[in-house]
Design a protein around this motif. Structure first.
Motif, short mmCIF file in Angstrom:
data_model
loop_
_atom_site.label_atom_id
_atom_site.label_comp_id
_atom_site.label_asym_id
_atom_site.label_seq_id
_atom_site.Cartn_x
_atom_site.Cartn_y
_atom_site.Cartn_z
N ARG A 66 -1.95 -3.37 1.85
CA ARG A 66 -1.59 -2.12 2.50
C ARG A 66 -0.31 -2.37 3.29
O ARG A 66 -0.23 -3.28 4.12
N ALA A 67 0.70 -1.57 3.00
CA ALA A 67 1.99 -1.72 3.68
C ALA A 67 2.24 -0.47 4.51
O ALA A 67 2.00 0.64 4.04
N THR A 68 2.71 -0.67 5.74
CA THR A 68 2.99 0.47 6.62
C THR A 68 4.40 0.32 7.18
O THR A 68 4.79 -0.77 7.61
N ALA A 69 5.13 1.42 7.19
CA ALA A 69 6.49 1.40 7.75
C ALA A 69 6.42 1.66 9.25
O ALA A 69 5.48 2.32 9.71
N PRO A 70 7.39 1.17 10.04
CA PRO A 70 7.40 1.50 11.47
C PRO A 70 7.62 3.00 11.65
O PRO A 70 8.09 3.67 10.73
N SER A 71 7.26 3.52 12.83
CA SER A 71 7.51 4.96 13.03
C SER A 71 9.03 5.17 12.93
O SER A 71 9.81 4.36 13.43
N ARG A 99 9.03 6.34 0.84
CA ARG A 99 8.97 7.81 0.89
C ARG A 99 7.90 8.29 1.88
O ARG A 99 8.14 9.23 2.64
N SER A 100 6.72 7.64 1.88
CA SER A 100 5.59 8.17 2.66
C SER A 100 5.28 7.36 3.91
O SER A 100 4.40 7.74 4.67
N GLY A 101 5.92 6.22 4.07
CA GLY A 101 5.65 5.41 5.26
C GLY A 101 4.42 4.52 5.10
O GLY A 101 4.10 3.73 5.98
N ALA A 161 12.09 -4.22 -3.73
CA ALA A 161 12.92 -4.22 -2.52
C ALA A 161 14.04 -3.19 -2.64
O ALA A 161 14.33 -2.45 -1.69
N LEU A 162 14.65 -3.11 -3.82
CA LEU A 162 15.76 -2.18 -4.01
C LEU A 162 15.27 -0.73 -3.88
O LEU A 162 15.91 0.10 -3.22
N MET A 163 14.11 -0.43 -4.50
CA MET A 163 13.59 0.94 -4.43
C MET A 163 13.18 1.31 -3.00
O MET A 163 13.18 2.48 -2.65
N ALA A 164 12.85 0.32 -2.17
CA ALA A 164 12.53 0.61 -0.77
C ALA A 164 13.81 0.75 0.03
O ALA A 164 13.96 1.67 0.86
#
Ligand code: UD1
Length: 427
Positions: A152-157, A111-113, A178-181
Motif C-alpha cells: 500500500r503506497a500513500t502520497a503525502p498530503s 493520480r489518487s494519492g 517511477a516515470l509514470m509517478a
C-alpha cells in the motif's frame, strides 16, 4: 488445454507482419490512469496479457472501448477513459496472473494519492522483487506499507513531490513506475541509471503526447518536470522487437527468407548483430527487415544485459538457433537467475547443452528431432516452437497459454510463410 503441433523441416519464406510490442503495450495501458481525458492506443497486439490489463483497468473504474485496427496494422485500438478512479486496489486474482499489473502502482498513486497492489510474488524465471519500484516511489515522498501480501503506497498530503532517484540496478519496470509517478509529482525529478529499452522511449513519448515534460529520453538519465494534470492523446504502440527477433531466428533455423514487416532496425541492433555474426543475412528495407539464411548458423558467444546490449527476452530463442549451429556457443544470462528452463526440453529434442551457473555451453548438433515438450515461460515456449520448426518429425508444444500471452496469432503467421503448424485441443 491447447497444444501447438508442428511438423518440422519446412523452409519459411515470405512476408510476416510484426505486431505491436507486448511490453510497450503493458506500460502504455496504465498511462490511462494519469488523465481524466481519453487515451487511445493504436496498434495494440491481440494478446491475453493485453486483455488481462484491460480487465484490471476496468476494475479500477476505467472504461475501455476496443476497435479493430485500421489500414495495414493488424492490431486493435483501445480508447480508455479514467474520468474518475473507482478503486485504487489491484487485487491478488488479477496480479498473480499478470506480473505487469504492478505498473498501475505509480500512476494510481500519482493520480489518487494512494494505491494498493497485490505483491506479484516469484515467477518461473526467477525471484523477481519490486524493491526498486518501492524505493523510487519513496524518493517521491510516498509512504509504503506491506501487509497481507499487498503493498500500500500513500502520497503525502498535497501529492507526490519531485525527488532524486538513483537506481542501483537497471530495471525496466521500476523505471516505468517511477516515470509514470513523476510526471504528476510537484517539481522536478531526476532519475539516474534508468533503463533505456525502446519500450521506455515509447512510454516517454506517449507521456509527452499527454503533456508531460521529460528530458533525456533514450538516455540513462531522465529529468521530469511534474504537471498538475495531463491531457488525452492518441498514441501508436511500437513494433515488437522480440517478436521480430523470434521470427528472425525462425528464418535462420529453416534456411528461410522472411521479410519482417514493420520491424525497426534501431530497436534491434544487438539482436541483428548476433544474427549477422552467426552468418545470417540481415538487410534493412523500407518498412521492415529482411532476414535470410542459406546454411547452418555459426556458433556465438553472447551475454544478456540491459539495452542496448543483447536482451534476456531473446536468450531462449537464440539458444534454440545455436543448438543447430556449427561449433560450440557460450551464452551467459546476467538478468534473471533462473532463465534456462528450456534447456532440458531442448535436450529432449536432441540439443547438447550444459548449464554451469549463469552460463550455458551449447554444442551445435546437425539436427533436432520432434518431441512432446512444454515450457514454463513465454520466451522458453517460443524457443521450443523454433526448435520444432527446424526439427525432423512432429513436435507438440504444450501449455500454449504462455505463447498466447506474447505472440499474436502465432500459428496463422507461421503457416502463412510455409510452416506446418496447427493448434489442437488436448481434451
Ligand atoms: C521487463 C520485461 C521483461 C524483460 C525484463 C528485462 C515487461 C512487462 N517485462 O521485466 O520481458 O525480460 O524487463 O529486460 O516489460 N529487480 C530487482 N528489484 C526490482 C526490480 C527488478 O532486483 O524492484 C531485478 C530483477 O530481478 C532482474 C533485474 O532487476 O534481475 C531486471 O529486471 P526488470 O528490468 O525490472 O524486469 P521487469 O521490468 O520485471
Amino acid at each position: 488445454m491447447d497444444r501447438i503441433t508442428i511438423r518440422g523441416g519446412n523452409r519459411l519464406s515470405g512476408r510476416l507482419q510484426i505486431s505491436g510490442a507486448k511490453n510497450a503495450a503493458l506500460t502504455l495501458l496504465p498511462c490511462a490512469l494519469l488523465t481524466e481525458e481519453k487515451l487511445t492506443l493504436t496498434n495494440l497486439p491481440r494478446l491475453a496479457d493485453v486483455d488481462g490489463f484491460g480487465h484490471l483497468l476496468n476494475e479500477l473504474g476505467v472504461s475501455t472501448t476496443v476497435r479493430r485496427g485500421q489500414g495495414d496494422l493488424i492490431g486493435r485500438e483501445m480508447t480508455m477513459s479514467a474520468k474518475a478512479i473507482a478503486s485504487t486496489v489491484a487485487p491478488y486474482d488479477i496480479v498473480r496472473k499478470m506480473r505487469a499489473s504492478i505498473l498501475v502502482l505509480g500512476p494510481l498513486l500519482a493520480r489518487s494519492g494512494e494505491a494498493t497492489v497485490s505483491l506479484p510474488g516469484g515467477c518461473a524465471i526467477g525471484n523477481r522483487p519490486i524493491d526498486l519500484h518501492l524505493k523510487a516511489l519513496e524518493a517521491l515522498g510516498a509512504q509504503i506499507e506491506l501487509t497481507a501480501g499487498y503493498v500500500r503506497a500513500t502520497a503525502p498530503s498535497g501529492g507526490l513531490r519531485g525527488g532524486r532517484i538513483n537506481f542501483p540496478v537497471v530495471s525496466v519496470g521500476a523505471t516505468e513506475n517511477a516515470l509514470m509517478a513523476a510526471v504528476l509529482a510537484q517539481g522536478e525529478t531526476v532519475m539516474e541509471n534508468v533503463a533505456r529499452e525502446p519500450e521506455i522511449v515509447d512510454l516517454s513519448r506517449c507521456l509527452v503526447a499527454m503533456g508531460a515534460e521529460i528530458e533525456g529520453i533514450g538516455t540513462d538519465r531522465l529529468v521530469v518536470r511534474g504537471k498538475t494534470s495531463l491531457h488525452g492523446a492518441e498514441y501508436e504502440v511500437m513494433p515488437d522487437r522480440i517478436e521480430a527477433g523470434s521470427y528472425a531466428c525462425a528464418a535462420a533455423m529453416t534456411g528461410g527468407d522472411l521479410f519482417l514487416a514493420g520491424a525497426r532496425i534501431e530497436d534491434m541492433e544487438a539482436i541483428l548483430a548476433g544474427l549477422r555474426e552467426a552468418g545470417v543475412t540481415v538487410e534493412s528495407q523500407t518498412d521492415g527487415i529482411r532476414v535470410a539464411a542459406d546454411r547452418r548458423p555459426s556458433s556465438l558467444t553472447l551475454s544478456t544485459a540491459p539495452f542496448p546490449a543483447f536482451p534476456t527476452d531473446m536468450q531462449a530463442q537464440f539458444m534454440a538457433m545455436l543448438a543447430l549451429a556449427e561449433g560450440t556457443s557460450v551464452l551467459t544470462e546476467t538478468i534473471f537467475e533462473n532463465r534456462y528452463m528450456h534447456v532440458p526440453e531442448l535436450a529432449r529434442m536432441g540439443a547438447d547443452i550444459q548449464v554451469h551457473g549463469r552460463t550455458a555451453v551449447v554444442k551445435g548438433v546437425e539436427g533436432l528431432v520432434g518431441a512432446d515438450v512444454m515450457a514454463t515461460d513465454l520466451r522458453a515456449s517460443m524457443s521450443l516452437v523454433l526448435a520444432g520448426l527446424a526439427a525432423e518429425g512432429e513436435t507438440r508444444v504444450h501449455r500454449v497459454y504462455h505463447l498466447d500471452r506474447g505472440y499474436e496469432r502465432l500459428e496463422e503467421k507461421l503457416s502463412a510463410v510455409g510452416a506446418d503448424i496447427e493448434r489442437e485441443s488436448d481434451s
